[in-house]
Write a protein that holds these residues in place. Sequence first.
Motif, PDB file in Angstrom:
ATOM      1  N   MET A  91       0.854  -1.182   0.000  1.00  0.00           N
ATOM      2  CA  MET A  91       0.000   0.000   0.000  1.00  0.00           C
ATOM      3  C   MET A  91       0.896   1.241   0.000  1.00  0.00           C
ATOM      4  O   MET A  91       1.929   1.280   0.688  1.00  0.00           O
ATOM      5  N   PHE A  92       0.467   2.271  -0.760  1.00  0.00           N
ATOM      6  CA  PHE A  92       1.293   3.455  -0.984  1.00  0.00           C
ATOM      7  C   PHE A  92       0.446   4.724  -0.884  1.00  0.00           C
ATOM      8  O   PHE A  92      -0.705   4.735  -1.302  1.00  0.00           O
ATOM      9  N   ALA A  93       1.061   5.788  -0.372  1.00  0.00           N
ATOM     10  CA  ALA A  93       0.364   7.070  -0.280  1.00  0.00           C
ATOM     11  C   ALA A  93       1.360   8.215  -0.346  1.00  0.00           C
ATOM     12  O   ALA A  93       2.508   8.091   0.094  1.00  0.00           O
ATOM     13  N   ALA A  94       0.915   9.345  -0.915  1.00  0.00           N
ATOM     14  CA  ALA A  94       1.726  10.562  -0.994  1.00  0.00           C
ATOM     15  C   ALA A  94       0.822  11.694  -1.460  1.00  0.00           C
ATOM     16  O   ALA A  94      -0.166  11.465  -2.167  1.00  0.00           O
ATOM     17  N   TYR A 124       7.361  20.205  -8.446  1.00  0.00           N
ATOM     18  CA  TYR A 124       6.415  19.734  -7.433  1.00  0.00           C
ATOM     19  C   TYR A 124       7.185  19.144  -6.254  1.00  0.00           C
ATOM     20  O   TYR A 124       8.363  18.812  -6.353  1.00  0.00           O
ATOM     21  N   MET A 125       6.466  19.007  -5.148  1.00  0.00           N
ATOM     22  CA  MET A 125       6.981  18.292  -3.982  1.00  0.00           C
ATOM     23  C   MET A 125       5.951  17.234  -3.597  1.00  0.00           C
ATOM     24  O   MET A 125       4.752  17.421  -3.814  1.00  0.00           O
ATOM     25  N   ALA A 126       6.410  16.143  -3.027  1.00  0.00           N
ATOM     26  CA  ALA A 126       5.508  15.105  -2.526  1.00  0.00           C
ATOM     27  C   ALA A 126       5.673  15.025  -1.013  1.00  0.00           C
ATOM     28  O   ALA A 126       6.783  14.802  -0.513  1.00  0.00           O
ATOM     29  N   TYR A 127       4.587  15.249  -0.301  1.00  0.00           N
ATOM     30  CA  TYR A 127       4.607  15.238   1.158  1.00  0.00           C
ATOM     31  C   TYR A 127       4.078  13.913   1.715  1.00  0.00           C
ATOM     32  O   TYR A 127       3.229  13.263   1.110  1.00  0.00           O
ATOM     33  N   ASN A 128       4.587  13.600   2.914  1.00  0.00           N
ATOM     34  CA  ASN A 128       4.068  12.475   3.687  1.00  0.00           C
ATOM     35  C   ASN A 128       4.009  11.198   2.853  1.00  0.00           C
ATOM     36  O   ASN A 128       2.980  10.547   2.740  1.00  0.00           O
ATOM     37  N   VAL A 129       5.137  10.850   2.278  1.00  0.00           N
ATOM     38  CA  VAL A 129       5.255   9.652   1.442  1.00  0.00           C
ATOM     39  C   VAL A 129       5.345   8.432   2.368  1.00  0.00           C
ATOM     40  O   VAL A 129       6.156   8.397   3.289  1.00  0.00           O
ATOM     41  N   MET A 130       4.513   7.444   2.099  1.00  0.00           N
ATOM     42  CA  MET A 130       4.467   6.282   2.984  1.00  0.00           C
ATOM     43  C   MET A 130       4.196   5.022   2.179  1.00  0.00           C
ATOM     44  O   MET A 130       3.400   5.029   1.231  1.00  0.00           O
ATOM     45  N   ALA A 131       4.854   3.924   2.580  1.00  0.00           N
ATOM     46  CA  ALA A 131       4.627   2.635   1.933  1.00  0.00           C
ATOM     47  C   ALA A 131       4.821   1.513   2.940  1.00  0.00           C
ATOM     48  O   ALA A 131       5.734   1.573   3.763  1.00  0.00           O
ATOM     49  N   VAL A 132       3.951   0.532   2.882  1.00  0.00           N
ATOM     50  CA  VAL A 132       4.130  -0.722   3.623  1.00  0.00           C
ATOM     51  C   VAL A 132       4.049  -1.838   2.589  1.00  0.00           C
ATOM     52  O   VAL A 132       3.088  -1.901   1.813  1.00  0.00           O
ATOM     53  N   THR A 133       5.064  -2.691   2.541  1.00  0.00           N
ATOM     54  CA  THR A 133       5.133  -3.684   1.468  1.00  0.00           C
ATOM     55  C   THR A 133       5.575  -5.046   1.997  1.00  0.00           C
ATOM     56  O   THR A 133       6.097  -5.155   3.105  1.00  0.00           O
TER      57      THR A 133
END
Length: 378
Positions: free
Chosen positions: A213-216, A244-253
């Motif tokens: 799962m991924f989010a940004a 651009y900038m990507a904030y709060n990048v998160m991944a669980v794999t």
Amino acid sequence: MKKKSVLSLLLAAALALSLAGCAGQGQPGGKEPVVNSDGTITKEENDVKITETAARSIETELYETADFSLQIPKGWTVTSGGTAMYHSIRVQDPSQPLNQMFVLLKAEGLLHSQEGKDAYAYNVTMGNTWAQMLSQAPVLTTPSTENFFKLFSEYAAFVEQWEPSYAGYTFPRFDGFAVTDRFASASLLSPYALGEETLRASFTENGKEGEGMFAASVVDFGSVDIAAGLPVGYIIPRADGGYYMAYNVMAVTAAKDTFIEWESVLTKCLGTLTYSESFVKATEQAGEEKVAMSKEISRITNERLEIIMAAWEDRNVEQDITSQMQSDETGGYERVYDTQTGEIYRAEAGWYESTGSDRYKPVTENKMYAEPISGYIE
């Protein structure tokens, strides 16, 4: 003397029965669970030997630094890099590195266009060394969470080369990033974000297949007008050098076909992530953000994780049913469940037919393939 001997014999017999009862408690036949070299646990119940999955056997422990703390699976490695809003954390399973938690507070330098990148390269040829870094930055032509992760491997290589505070830190690589399910996001950054979604996706790293799962949240930093070539007459060609900038990048794999087993472990651990007051204060003092989030880093990262967890609950389980069935067929397994506990296990194909077990029955409902297995029957 005779009475005393009889009494002694009775006491000895009672003691023997008591010890036998203790030896057999919880494990029929007095057999204790065995901890294997990989940390998994093998137990025997009713003459059936079961090895729990690694995710099922895992224990957690507190990992703490001056900047942050979180619970991690025992024995996993933690690395971090970057300062202030560029800070990143990666937690990995040494025996299977695709099992991981990853957080990056901010990714910066995602160019608007190839024209802008070419313009920076032109400025380098004109002796403007300030343009060197951005002349090698990745281009995010269409800003969105999905497209950011599609070029994440390129971004990782870029910042590892150019950002000194990442020295010794290795970002994950999400090569061949392919979305398999998507969910609308409603985070605190949504009012600023472009194409924001929470994603379930597959990828490869070092030739090995993973999923997760991924989010940004991708935010536009604004346009920057720069020279793009030699003057034509009295006009200097211009290009947009903004990014651009990507904030709060998160991944669980996890490794392919095992994320269903690891998801709850990974999200529960990552949900304990807390940044220290000293780290937050230093981040605030490092500079103003266009999207102010440094004051509430922990709250925003926890909110992001809650969104990921909710998305997982709302996922299309047909995807898991299909992939788990295919995985069983490829590996030569059949799936059975414990009629007393409801726990689901994998066994070698034909196991049930050969044993005729009363307690363990074949899985007959497709929805049971969308549940994590508890272990393997040997």
